[in-house]
Design a protein around this motif. Sequence first.
Motif, PDB file in Angstrom:
ATOM      1  N   LEU A   1       0.815  -1.222   0.000  1.00  0.00           N
ATOM      2  CA  LEU A   1       0.000   0.000   0.000  1.00  0.00           C
ATOM      3  C   LEU A   1       0.849   1.274   0.000  1.00  0.00           C
ATOM      4  O   LEU A   1       0.402   2.320  -0.460  1.00  0.00           O
ATOM      5  N   VAL A   2       2.077   1.187   0.496  1.00  0.00           N
ATOM      6  CA  VAL A   2       2.954   2.368   0.517  1.00  0.00           C
ATOM      7  C   VAL A   2       3.875   2.394  -0.699  1.00  0.00           C
ATOM      8  O   VAL A   2       3.989   3.400  -1.401  1.00  0.00           O
ATOM      9  N   LEU A   3       4.549   1.285  -0.982  1.00  0.00           N
ATOM     10  CA  LEU A   3       5.569   1.277  -2.036  1.00  0.00           C
ATOM     11  C   LEU A   3       4.963   1.352  -3.432  1.00  0.00           C
ATOM     12  O   LEU A   3       5.521   2.019  -4.316  1.00  0.00           O
ATOM     13  N   ALA A   4       3.838   0.720  -3.656  1.00  0.00           N
ATOM     14  CA  ALA A   4       3.252   0.714  -5.005  1.00  0.00           C
ATOM     15  C   ALA A   4       2.854   2.125  -5.456  1.00  0.00           C
ATOM     16  O   ALA A   4       3.229   2.554  -6.557  1.00  0.00           O
TER      17      ALA A   4
ATOM     18  N   ASP B   1       7.669  11.828   0.444  1.00  0.00           N
ATOM     19  CA  ASP B   1       8.721  10.962   0.991  1.00  0.00           C
ATOM     20  C   ASP B   1       8.628  10.889   2.517  1.00  0.00           C
ATOM     21  O   ASP B   1       8.695   9.796   3.108  1.00  0.00           O
ATOM     22  N   ILE B   2       8.512  12.036   3.152  1.00  0.00           N
ATOM     23  CA  ILE B   2       8.448  12.080   4.617  1.00  0.00           C
ATOM     24  C   ILE B   2       7.223  11.343   5.121  1.00  0.00           C
ATOM     25  O   ILE B   2       7.294  10.524   6.063  1.00  0.00           O
ATOM     26  N   THR B   3       6.101  11.602   4.492  1.00  0.00           N
ATOM     27  CA  THR B   3       4.860  10.947   4.920  1.00  0.00           C
ATOM     28  C   THR B   3       4.920   9.449   4.687  1.00  0.00           C
ATOM     29  O   THR B   3       4.410   8.655   5.507  1.00  0.00           O
ATOM     30  N   ALA B   4       5.541   9.027   3.574  1.00  0.00           N
ATOM     31  CA  ALA B   4       5.652   7.585   3.297  1.00  0.00           C
ATOM     32  C   ALA B   4       6.483   6.893   4.369  1.00  0.00           C
ATOM     33  O   ALA B   4       6.142   5.779   4.820  1.00  0.00           O
ATOM     34  N   VAL B   5       7.583   7.512   4.781  1.00  0.00           N
ATOM     35  CA  VAL B   5       8.408   6.927   5.843  1.00  0.00           C
ATOM     36  C   VAL B   5       7.603   6.801   7.137  1.00  0.00           C
ATOM     37  O   VAL B   5       7.625   5.763   7.822  1.00  0.00           O
ATOM     38  N   THR B   6       6.853   7.854   7.464  1.00  0.00           N
ATOM     39  CA  THR B   6       6.039   7.830   8.682  1.00  0.00           C
ATOM     40  C   THR B   6       4.955   6.768   8.599  1.00  0.00           C
ATOM     41  O   THR B   6       4.690   6.035   9.576  1.00  0.00           O
ATOM     42  N   VAL B   7       4.320   6.665   7.425  1.00  0.00           N
ATOM     43  CA  VAL B   7       3.246   5.678   7.253  1.00  0.00           C
ATOM     44  C   VAL B   7       3.799   4.257   7.371  1.00  0.00           C
ATOM     45  O   VAL B   7       3.167   3.370   7.996  1.00  0.00           O
ATOM     46  N   ILE B   8       4.958   3.993   6.794  1.00  0.00           N
ATOM     47  CA  ILE B   8       5.545   2.653   6.885  1.00  0.00           C
ATOM     48  C   ILE B   8       5.840   2.296   8.345  1.00  0.00           C
ATOM     49  O   ILE B   8       5.487   1.211   8.840  1.00  0.00           O
TER      50      ILE B   8
ATOM     51  N   PHE C   1      13.900   4.898  10.294  1.00  0.00           N
ATOM     52  CA  PHE C   1      13.994   6.231  10.886  1.00  0.00           C
ATOM     53  C   PHE C   1      15.088   7.066  10.219  1.00  0.00           C
ATOM     54  O   PHE C   1      14.965   8.299  10.073  1.00  0.00           O
ATOM     55  N   LEU C   2      16.170   6.432   9.773  1.00  0.00           N
ATOM     56  CA  LEU C   2      17.298   7.153   9.176  1.00  0.00           C
ATOM     57  C   LEU C   2      16.929   7.789   7.837  1.00  0.00           C
ATOM     58  O   LEU C   2      17.635   8.684   7.361  1.00  0.00           O
TER      59      LEU C   2
END
Length: 451
Positions: free
Chosen positions: A78-81, A112-119, A138-139
């Motif tokens: 759901l995030v990467l696709a 990008d920031i939101t995707a990292v947070t969502v994952i 987190f990095l």
Amino acid sequence: MRSPTAGPPQPATPLAVDVPVGHPGHPADSAHQLLDERRDQAERMLNGVRALVLVLLATAALAYAPRLPPALNRANVLVLAPMLVWTAAQYRLFYGQERLPGWLAVVNPLVDITAVTVIMGSYGMVSSAALALKSPMFLAYFVILAARPIASSQRKAAALSVLVVLEYSALAVVLLVTGRATLASTPIAASTSRAISPLDEAAKILFLVLAGAVATYATWWHDRLARSYDHAAREREQMEVRLAHVSLDRLKLQLRPHFLFNTLNTITALIATDPLAAERAVAGLSDLLRVSLRDTGEQEVALEHELEFLEPYLAIQRTRFPDRLSIGLAIAPDTRPAFVPKLILQPLVENAIRHGIAPRAAAGRVEISSRLEDGMLHLRVMDDGIGLRRYGETAPEEGIGLSNTRARLQYLYGSRHQLVLRPGPLGGCVVELSFPFRLRASVPPALEDHP
């Protein structure tokens, strides 16, 4: 005197032109435009890096899929696709344009920031808070912030830095409030359990704040450095322009005493042999000086005005050689409004009369012509006098007239000019000039690109 060839071409030096603030050619606007171009290039590069990272993450997710719970696999998909689709769509939608839309520089890091947070949030909801908050994912925040100085303005970098801190802080708070995260008393206890240390999380948030501050400061420094460099370069260019303008003025003013002294010598020679002709020559000199003194400081004038200035000089020479000199004009009508260097024809005509016609007893003719060809204005002064043969095989030394003409063409047009001196088809000499056809005075090339 004459020289058979023009000097080696050099880069053109434009005349000074004042540019108002807000005009596209103003230094501040130019520096801003340069920064925008570099940021556009950086955004294109970052999208390529984003595509590579997403492909690696997708490959890793597929490799670990058999070992992960179905819920985590769904979260990854759901995030990467959507991220992969969005990244690839940018190439299709925007990369054919000269410039990327300005909003991409905000949307891409926001996504990008939101995707990292969502994952990380998905890991916390599906598995555990420890997996979410202790994950190396987190990095990725630091990687995103590190790219801001080359792709964002100071305001955008600051806004995105704040967003990183807020999103991670909100994630940690949500996991604690929902009871999915348990607290450990010390970082050591947290490292050996699935609990979370408040001190560790506070340290992470502090590091994110510092990273955002560094990214914002680096962006400001990058902007300042680029603008300072652009300002220094333009100051240096303006100084060179001023020096060139002074040199042009010196060259132009040098011609006045030159033809004045030669004309006085002509009048002196006539006084003893033909006083009436000397009087007419004095009247012609008066007209010549009157035209010469009407100087508004311009370096270039219309060809028709240059011919008006030349006429009093030709009248004096006709008085001096009443039966030996004839003048022919073949000026193409479409070249009359073209701008030419002021006082460009008089020294060439003087050379033709003085060195071609005067030394011999027979009658002679000087022809002045112009034509337009392939965007270039061609001027020609041709005489049927004694030509270059009296110099033998040695090139004659240049005098003021021709060397001055060469230098002024060099200053005004650089490599886009030619000055050729060659023998005439029936004897005598031909001087040909060519330079860009313009209906206005020269301006710096940077301003010619803008209306």
